[in-house]
Design a protein around this motif. Structure first.
Motif, PDB file in Angstrom:
ATOM      1  N   TRP A 159      53.663  31.711  75.579  1.00 54.67           N
ATOM      2  CA  TRP A 159      54.018  30.325  75.858  1.00 54.67           C
ATOM      3  C   TRP A 159      52.806  29.409  76.003  1.00 54.67           C
ATOM      4  N   LEU A 160      52.977  28.189  75.515  1.00 49.54           N
ATOM      5  CA  LEU A 160      52.090  27.091  75.881  1.00 49.54           C
ATOM      6  C   LEU A 160      52.697  26.301  77.043  1.00 49.54           C
ATOM      7  N   ILE A 161      53.999  25.992  76.920  1.00 54.59           N
ATOM      8  CA  ILE A 161      54.726  25.319  78.007  1.00 54.59           C
ATOM      9  C   ILE A 161      56.021  26.086  78.230  1.00 54.59           C
ATOM     10  N   LYS A 162      56.263  26.440  79.465  1.00 56.13           N
ATOM     11  CA  LYS A 162      57.478  27.179  79.823  1.00 56.13           C
ATOM     12  C   LYS A 162      58.159  26.468  80.992  1.00 56.13           C
ATOM     13  N   GLN A 198      67.329  20.706  70.642  1.00 57.05           N
ATOM     14  CA  GLN A 198      66.412  20.319  69.564  1.00 57.05           C
ATOM     15  C   GLN A 198      65.358  21.418  69.387  1.00 57.05           C
ATOM     16  N   GLN A 199      65.177  21.871  68.161  1.00 58.90           N
ATOM     17  CA  GLN A 199      64.135  22.855  67.833  1.00 58.90           C
ATOM     18  C   GLN A 199      63.277  22.293  66.709  1.00 58.90           C
ATOM     19  N   GLU A 200      61.988  22.241  66.945  1.00 56.63           N
ATOM     20  CA  GLU A 200      61.074  21.666  65.959  1.00 56.63           C
ATOM     21  C   GLU A 200      59.658  22.150  66.256  1.00 56.63           C
ATOM     22  N   ASN A 201      58.858  22.220  65.214  1.00 59.25           N
ATOM     23  CA  ASN A 201      57.453  22.602  65.398  1.00 59.25           C
ATOM     24  C   ASN A 201      56.666  21.374  65.816  1.00 59.25           C
ATOM     25  N   LEU A 202      56.169  21.415  67.038  1.00 59.94           N
ATOM     26  CA  LEU A 202      55.500  20.246  67.603  1.00 59.94           C
ATOM     27  C   LEU A 202      54.208  19.921  66.875  1.00 59.94           C
ATOM     28  N   PHE A 203      53.499  20.978  66.393  1.00 64.71           N
ATOM     29  CA  PHE A 203      52.238  20.725  65.701  1.00 64.71           C
ATOM     30  C   PHE A 203      52.493  19.916  64.425  1.00 64.71           C
ATOM     31  N   GLN A 204      53.591  20.225  63.726  1.00 62.37           N
ATOM     32  CA  GLN A 204      53.895  19.470  62.519  1.00 62.37           C
ATOM     33  C   GLN A 204      54.366  18.064  62.868  1.00 62.37           C
ATOM     34  N   LEU A 205      55.066  17.952  63.987  1.00 58.33           N
ATOM     35  CA  LEU A 205      55.550  16.635  64.392  1.00 58.33           C
ATOM     36  C   LEU A 205      54.403  15.679  64.672  1.00 58.33           C
ATOM     37  N   TRP A 206      53.360  16.193  65.319  1.00 59.58           N
ATOM     38  CA  TRP A 206      52.242  15.319  65.664  1.00 59.58           C
ATOM     39  C   TRP A 206      51.450  14.903  64.437  1.00 59.58           C
ATOM     40  N   ASN A 226      53.243  29.525  71.603  1.00 57.22           N
ATOM     41  CA  ASN A 226      51.845  29.309  71.178  1.00 57.22           C
ATOM     42  C   ASN A 226      51.705  29.108  69.677  1.00 57.22           C
ATOM     43  N   LEU A 227      52.855  29.069  68.929  1.00 53.04           N
ATOM     44  CA  LEU A 227      52.812  28.709  67.518  1.00 53.04           C
ATOM     45  C   LEU A 227      53.262  27.270  67.303  1.00 53.04           C
ATOM     46  N   GLY A 228      53.608  26.602  68.396  1.00 58.47           N
ATOM     47  CA  GLY A 228      53.996  25.200  68.315  1.00 58.47           C
ATOM     48  C   GLY A 228      55.487  24.965  68.229  1.00 58.47           C
TER      49      GLY A 228
END
Length: 879
Positions: free
Chosen positions: A757-760, A841-849, A812-814
């Protein structure tokens, strides 16, 4: 009659007076007539010099100082000499006796005819006497000077000698010489050498003893046990054997034979198992015509050394003669040839030469063709292709080394590269701090890790106690390492280096200069041409102070000073306050970043030693920094960095935490009053953590903060959102399809070292009412594309949210998973309806940014997730 007696008495008185006066005259003139009288019995070309007259004191005759000369050479110098008689024995005493052995060669040969006297004849002539010399010195063996006591009569002779380095007790009875004790203190031998034994002297004392046996014990550094030395002989044969106690195999075995013509050592063997590798060899030596003395003896011999190591077996041979040794004019040719193969090195020698000059002060003259070569591995990876020392014409004597001294070294290292160095000079009677040696040196090479060619050249001299490096120039064509490229760095002397080695006034001084052209970085930035100047001053290269400056055009100058004590290098550096704008060349033009203002100052202290490594500590300060970029502008940067470095570990915050303060960051949305503190170790560990604290930034009308983040991380670091304005967020993102107002709070437990996890278990909730309004065209477009979604859009065109709650998890993969619940009131067609919305909602945060097309993303999400109300209440409120 009385008259006659009176005359007779006057005659007797006159005779007595004449005799007394004559005797007085004789005594007063002893220094003049006695040496001449003694000279009638002395050998030719010798004389006796007496200073003063004899005196009778306390029952013994005190003689003046005596000098015995051989052709103007002082063979013996005697002081405080006295002669008396006690208990029927003569007593001869001397305060000091100094004998110059080099004068003995000038004594004429004996010409007395007849049969030589036997030992018994000589002993029969000895009187009963006791001879005592307080201080006996025989040059050039002054270190053996001591006190001598000799007791003689015609039956027995006893000798006692005491000095700092020699003790001897011996007794002669007839032909038997008993060596009761012989103790020697030898250089390089830690304990005294003890020898004892008996000898049987020949009937006529003009030859070696007929037989004998001597035993000795000694210890040597590097030898684990004491050594036994045994010398035995009978008539014309004998052997010298040296053993280590507990080892039957001898270290030295020298069988010898003696005849009237020669002394011969044949098939002698030796070994030395105590070196880094075992050594062994053989010895052959012949002395012809030895009975005619050292000058007439012809010497021939051979000594070899067998080795085995890298490259196989080796054999080095030293050949001597034929030649002779003489007190004044020795001439003994020699030749050292062969190969010595050690574990890692191979030596090749071809050294013809000759031993010349006086026996007690010889000169070694190396002949044409003398050459010493070396190959092999010096260090763990440094391979010497060839090292050459041409030595033709070089002489070696007590006065020093004279001749041309050269050296050529070619070597390579698989990792570091290759090089070739030359040294050429001339020495005149040179020993360290004596004579003169001038040299020049040059060389070139290639250093592979830096992809750089280098060269070196210079001159120097060693004259008396002064060593001078008059010129030095060494440098690279470039240094290319990683992302850095330095053009043409070069070290030179601004002033010659002088080292005055006199013990009373030692002095060491010099000035060095290191210049480098432009240094470029792979990111496009560069450092302008830089210069480092250093002044050295002190006692010697192991104790000096240094000071200097480092400057790269407008960057600097950085002032340096410190000292070196032979073990530890200490120093301090000061960077005076200057504008940050001077660092603009370090930034690539591609960054489109411009330093608009600010100041920098720094101070550092450091220490380096073999046992501790490199240590440093200091403080860097940046104040009122300002940077402009096309998309943002950062103003009011204040940065304080106190640090320590020890054992390859940094400690940040030595006298307070590392502090970062930024007044504002002008971006798509403004950031203000940014703060962060850092304190702890890097690299960190469980006992020495690194802690980030007091992180805070004012953003979007609210505040983003984090109380503490510790590495290694044992608990989550909570990132808190307080009173973030949704209206300012929407304004900053600038979507055309949606408008929002109100504030939110949140908490994001942040993990940096968690395996997943990055944020849990993060959450976001409204802080007061929220209002959402969709653009009419946007809602109509969704309704036209999707009937079900369009119906839902009717309820969301305008909604007041009373309660919203969302949980957020990010791995940790975003990949983000957000579960939200929204409760509010929707106004549509002049009706108020309660709305309860649940979604995931499920989405890759790294791609979103990577994209800020927030409106398009929202439209896509609404299309996929909006649903109709589940039921309709009678009051026109929908859940």
């Amino acid at each position: 009659m009385l008259t006659g007696l009176s005359r007779g008495w006057r005659v007797v008185t006159a005779i007595i007076a004449i005799v007394v006066l004559s005797l007085a005259a004789l005594l007063l003139t002893v220094p003049h007539w006695l040496p001449r009288l003694v000279g009638l019995w002395l050998p030719a070309n010798t004389s006796l010099v007496m200073t003063g007259s004899p005196q009778w004191q306390s029952g013994k005759l005190t003689l003046p100082d005596l000098r015995y000369l051989v052709a103007e050479c002082d063979l013996a110098d005697i002081h405080d000499l006295s002669l008396g008689r006690k208990a029927g024995r003569w007593a001869l005493q001397a305060g000091s006796v100094a004998i110059e052995s080099s004068c003995a060669s000038k004594l004429p040969a004996s010409e007395q005819p007849g049969t030589p006297r036997t030992l018994a004849d000589w002993q029969a002539m000895l009187p009963a006497a006791d001879i005592a010399i307080t201080h006996l010195t025989i040059s050039p063996w002054q270190s053996w000077a001591g006190a001598l006591d000799l007791s003689t009569d015609n039956q027995q002779q006893t000798l006692h000698y005491r000095s700092q380095n020699l003790v001897l007790d011996a007794q002669l009875n007839g032909q038997t010489l008993a060596l009761n004790r012989l103790t020697l203190n030898l250089p390089g031998v830690p304990d005294p050498v003890n020898i004892a034994g008996t000898l049987r002297l020949p009937t006529v004392p003009n030859a070696l003893p007929d037989s004998g046996k001597l035993n000795g014990k000694m210890t040597l550094q590097g030898v684990p046990a004491p050594l036994n030395v045994n010398l035995e002989w009978q008539q014309q044969t004998g052997e010298l054997v040296i053993h280590q106690q507990g080892d039957e195999t001898p270290l030295v075995s020298l069988p010898w034979q003696i005849s009237e013509q020669q002394i011969l050592i044949q098939q002698g063997q030796w070994r030395w198992p105590y070196a880094s590798q075992p050594l062994s060899g053989g010895v052959t030596l012949a002395l012809k015509n030895w009975q005619h003395g050292i000058p007439a003896a012809e010497i021939t011999g051979r000594l070899n050394v067998l080795t085995q190591g890298r490259g196989g077996k080796g054999n080095v041979v030293l050949s001597l003669g034929p030649g002779h040794l003489d007190w004044q004019k020795s001439q003994l040719p020699f030749r050292l040839t062969g190969e010595s193969k050690l574990a890692l090195l191979q030596f090749y020698a071809g050294l013809p030469g000759e031993l010349q000059g006086p026996l007690l002060d010889p000169v070694v003259q190396l002949k044409p063709g003398a050459l010493l070569r070396l190959r092999g591995r010096l260090l763990s990876t440094l391979e010497v292709d060839e090292a050459r020392w041409p030595l033709a014409g070089v002489t070696l004597s007590s006065a020093g080394i004279t001749g041309r001294l050269q050296a050529i070294l070619t070597a390579h290292d698989p990792q570091w590269g290759r090089f070739r160095l030359h040294l050429d000079g001339r020495a005149t009677d040179f020993w360290p701090d004596k004579g003169k040696w001038g040299w020049r040196y040059w060389g070139e090479g290639y250093m592979a890790p830096l992809a750089a060619k280098w060269d070196v050249n210079g001159r120097g001299r060693w004259e008396g106690p002064l060593i001078e490096l008059s010129s030095l120039s060494t440098g690279f064509d470039q240094i290319s390492y990683g992302s850095v490229n330095v053009r043409a760095p070069r070290l030179s002397l601004a002033e010659p280096v002088h080292w005055q080695r006199e013990s009373e006034k030692p002095e060491f001084a010099g000035k060095f200069r290191l210049d480098a052209q432009q240094t470029t970085f792979s990111n496009g930035g560069f450092l302008p041409p830089a210069t480092l100047s250093l002044n050295l001053k002190g006692r010697d290269p192991a104790a000096f102070l240094y000071s200097g400056t480092l400057q790269a055009q407008e960057i600097g100058p950085v002032r340096l000073q410190g000292r070196w004590d032979g073990v530890r290098l200490r120093g301090q550096g000061w960077w005076p306050e200057q504008s940050l704008s001077v660092f603009q060349p370090l930034l690539s033009d591609d960054l489109k970043m411009k330093i608009q203002g600010g100041k920098l100052k720094a101070q550092v202290a450091f220490s380096a030693a073999a046992d501790q490594g490199f240590e440093a500590g200091g403080h860097w300060v940046v104040s009122e920094g300002s940077v402009w970029m096309p998309d943002n502008e950062i103003n009011g940067i204040d940065f304080s960095l106190p640090f320590r470095l020890r054992a390859h570990q940094w400690y940040f915050g030595a006298k307070g935490p590392v502090s970062l303060r930024i007044k504002e960051v002008k971006n798509q949305f403004a950031l203000k009053d940014i703060t962060a503190d850092l304190q702890g170790w890097y690299p960190w560990n469980a006992r020495e953590p690194l802690r980030l604290s007091n992180v805070s930034v004012d953003v979007l009308g609210g505040q983003l903060s984090m109380e503490s983040l510790q590495m290694p991380q044992r608990e989550a670091a909570t990132l808190r959102l307080h009173n973030i304005s949704m209206s300012e967020l929407v304004t900053a993102v600038k979507p055309k399809q949606i408008a929002m107002s109100g504030h939110i709070n949140g908490a994001m437990p942040l993990w940096l070292t968690n395996s997943r996890w990055l944020i849990k278990d993060g959450w976001i909730a409204n802080n007061g009412p929220l209002t959402v309004r969709l653009d009419k065209d946007f809602a109509d477009a969704i309704a036209s594309n999707n009937i079900a979604a369009g119906a839902a859009m009717d309820w969301l065109r305008y909604m007041e949210i009373s309660r919203s709650w969302a949980t957020i998890d990010i791995d940790n993969l975003g990949a983000m998973t957000m579960k939200a619940q929204v409760n509010g009131t929707s106004r549509f067609s002049d009706k108020n309806q309660r709305v309860s919305l649940n979604y995931t909602q499920q989405e890759n945060l790294f791609q979103l940014w990577r994209s800020l097309r927030f409106g398009d993303n929202l439209q896509s999400w609404v299309e996929q997730n909006a649903t109709l109300p589940t039921q309709k209440e009678t009051t026109d409120e929908t859940h």
